[in-house]
Design a protein around this motif. Structure first.
Motif, PDB file in Angstrom:
ATOM      1  N   PRO A  56      41.918  34.927  40.279  1.00  0.00           N
ATOM      2  CA  PRO A  56      41.867  34.531  41.689  1.00  0.00           C
ATOM      3  C   PRO A  56      43.157  34.909  42.428  1.00  0.00           C
ATOM      4  N   VAL A  57      42.989  35.328  43.685  1.00  0.00           N
ATOM      5  CA  VAL A  57      44.118  35.747  44.512  1.00  0.00           C
ATOM      6  C   VAL A  57      44.406  34.629  45.513  1.00  0.00           C
ATOM      7  N   SER A  58      45.648  34.204  45.550  1.00  0.00           N
ATOM      8  CA  SER A  58      46.025  33.094  46.433  1.00  0.00           C
ATOM      9  C   SER A  58      46.035  33.534  47.897  1.00  0.00           C
ATOM     10  N   ASP A  96      48.447  32.957  49.956  1.00  0.00           N
ATOM     11  CA  ASP A  96      49.769  33.539  50.214  1.00  0.00           C
ATOM     12  C   ASP A  96      49.816  35.026  49.848  1.00  0.00           C
ATOM     13  N   GLU A  97      49.247  35.361  48.704  1.00  0.00           N
ATOM     14  CA  GLU A  97      49.258  36.763  48.274  1.00  0.00           C
ATOM     15  C   GLU A  97      48.416  37.631  49.220  1.00  0.00           C
ATOM     16  N   LEU A  98      47.259  37.135  49.642  1.00  0.00           N
ATOM     17  CA  LEU A  98      46.440  37.875  50.608  1.00  0.00           C
ATOM     18  C   LEU A  98      47.179  38.034  51.932  1.00  0.00           C
ATOM     19  N   GLN A  99      47.877  36.979  52.365  1.00  0.00           N
ATOM     20  CA  GLN A  99      48.664  37.077  53.601  1.00  0.00           C
ATOM     21  C   GLN A  99      49.711  38.190  53.501  1.00  0.00           C
ATOM     22  N   LYS A 100      50.375  38.258  52.373  1.00  0.00           N
ATOM     23  CA  LYS A 100      51.429  39.267  52.190  1.00  0.00           C
ATOM     24  C   LYS A 100      50.855  40.664  52.026  1.00  0.00           C
ATOM     25  N   LYS A 101      49.877  40.814  51.160  1.00  0.00           N
ATOM     26  CA  LYS A 101      49.399  42.147  50.774  1.00  0.00           C
ATOM     27  C   LYS A 101      48.379  42.744  51.747  1.00  0.00           C
ATOM     28  N   VAL A 102      47.514  41.940  52.328  1.00  0.00           N
ATOM     29  CA  VAL A 102      46.467  42.470  53.210  1.00  0.00           C
ATOM     30  C   VAL A 102      46.865  42.331  54.679  1.00  0.00           C
ATOM     31  N   TRP A 103      47.455  41.207  55.034  1.00  0.00           N
ATOM     32  CA  TRP A 103      47.798  40.946  56.445  1.00  0.00           C
ATOM     33  C   TRP A 103      49.268  41.210  56.766  1.00  0.00           C
ATOM     34  N   THR A 161      44.590  32.406  58.973  1.00  0.00           N
ATOM     35  CA  THR A 161      43.968  33.716  59.160  1.00  0.00           C
ATOM     36  C   THR A 161      43.119  34.109  57.951  1.00  0.00           C
ATOM     37  N   VAL A 162      43.678  33.985  56.767  1.00  0.00           N
ATOM     38  CA  VAL A 162      42.962  34.390  55.551  1.00  0.00           C
ATOM     39  C   VAL A 162      41.699  33.555  55.384  1.00  0.00           C
ATOM     40  N   GLU A 163      41.835  32.247  55.477  1.00  0.00           N
ATOM     41  CA  GLU A 163      40.670  31.382  55.284  1.00  0.00           C
ATOM     42  C   GLU A 163      39.583  31.679  56.310  1.00  0.00           C
ATOM     43  N   THR A 164      39.984  31.909  57.560  1.00  0.00           N
ATOM     44  CA  THR A 164      39.016  32.207  58.624  1.00  0.00           C
ATOM     45  C   THR A 164      38.308  33.528  58.352  1.00  0.00           C
ATOM     46  N   LYS A 183      38.192  29.542  44.219  1.00  0.00           N
ATOM     47  CA  LYS A 183      38.694  28.822  43.049  1.00  0.00           C
ATOM     48  C   LYS A 183      39.826  27.932  43.542  1.00  0.00           C
ATOM     49  N   LYS A 184      40.287  27.037  42.700  1.00  0.00           N
ATOM     50  CA  LYS A 184      41.347  26.119  43.143  1.00  0.00           C
ATOM     51  C   LYS A 184      42.645  26.856  43.471  1.00  0.00           C
ATOM     52  N   ASN A 185      42.841  28.036  42.877  1.00  0.00           N
ATOM     53  CA  ASN A 185      44.077  28.778  43.124  1.00  0.00           C
ATOM     54  C   ASN A 185      43.872  30.071  43.902  1.00  0.00           C
ATOM     55  N   GLY A 186      42.718  30.223  44.587  1.00  0.00           N
ATOM     56  CA  GLY A 186      42.516  31.402  45.420  1.00  0.00           C
ATOM     57  C   GLY A 186      41.072  31.875  45.490  1.00  0.00           C
ATOM     58  N   TYR A 187      40.909  33.125  45.871  1.00  0.00           N
ATOM     59  CA  TYR A 187      39.591  33.747  46.034  1.00  0.00           C
ATOM     60  C   TYR A 187      39.414  34.844  44.998  1.00  0.00           C
TER      61      TYR A 187
END
Length: 174
Positions: free
Chosen positions: A121-123, A125-132, A142-145, A167-171
């Protein structure tokens, strides 16, 4: 023509193979990812053909034309990525399964591709950094939306509620 191409193979972006009959051609194509057929006539039901019907040709222009044709084939073949049961077409920004297609934004495609490359699972925070490209200390949903909207689009189009799972620690891609 094969012998000429064989001589200039170092100047080309691909490997030269000789095939002298249609059955061998069909068998050879099955074993190749990217190919370009250079022929003096068009074969029905076979893609990626460069028909050389205007001879004689200037060898420099010929090299340029076949390199361009091969690059087109390579570009098109690299544009499709298989993720789970779906094909993601990076050029048209579409996700498809069978004949059903869904238009996606660039950010949605980047999210799916990023998630699909992870085994865990990707957190957020990690999606915010790597994708956004956001800093993790920013307060944003933003990520959750985006994930919520993307999951809803996939559910409405493909009736798939399990493609992106929480998952509890990400998507994660299921």
């Amino acid at each position: 023509m094969y012998h000429i191409l064989e001589e200039i193979e170092l100047d080309l972006n691909f490997k030269i193979l000789f095939v002298d009959d249609e059955n061998t051609l069909n068998d050879t194509i099955k074993s190749l990812n990217n190919y370009l057929i250079i022929t003096d006539r068009e074969y029905p039901n076979i893609g990626h053909q460069f028909v050389l019907d205007d001879t004689p040709v200037n060898i420099s222009k010929f090299k340029e034309k076949i390199n361009i044709e091969f690059l087109k084939v390579k570009f098109n073949s690299q544009s499709e990525v298989k993720v789970s049961n779906y094909i993601i077409d990076l050029n048209s920004r579409e996700m498809s399964e069978k004949k059903i297609r869904l238009k996606l934004t660039e950010k949605e495609i980047n999210t799916i591709i990023f998630l699909s490359k992870s085994n865990k699972p990707v957190s957020v925070d990690e999606l915010q950094k790597k994708v956004w490209s956001y800093q993790s200390d920013m307060e944003t949903h933003t990520v959750e939306t985006h994930i919520y909207r993307l999951r809803k689009k996939i559910l409405n189009t493909f009736d798939d509620n399990e493609f992106i799972i929480s998952k509890k620690n990400g998507y994660q891609i299921n």
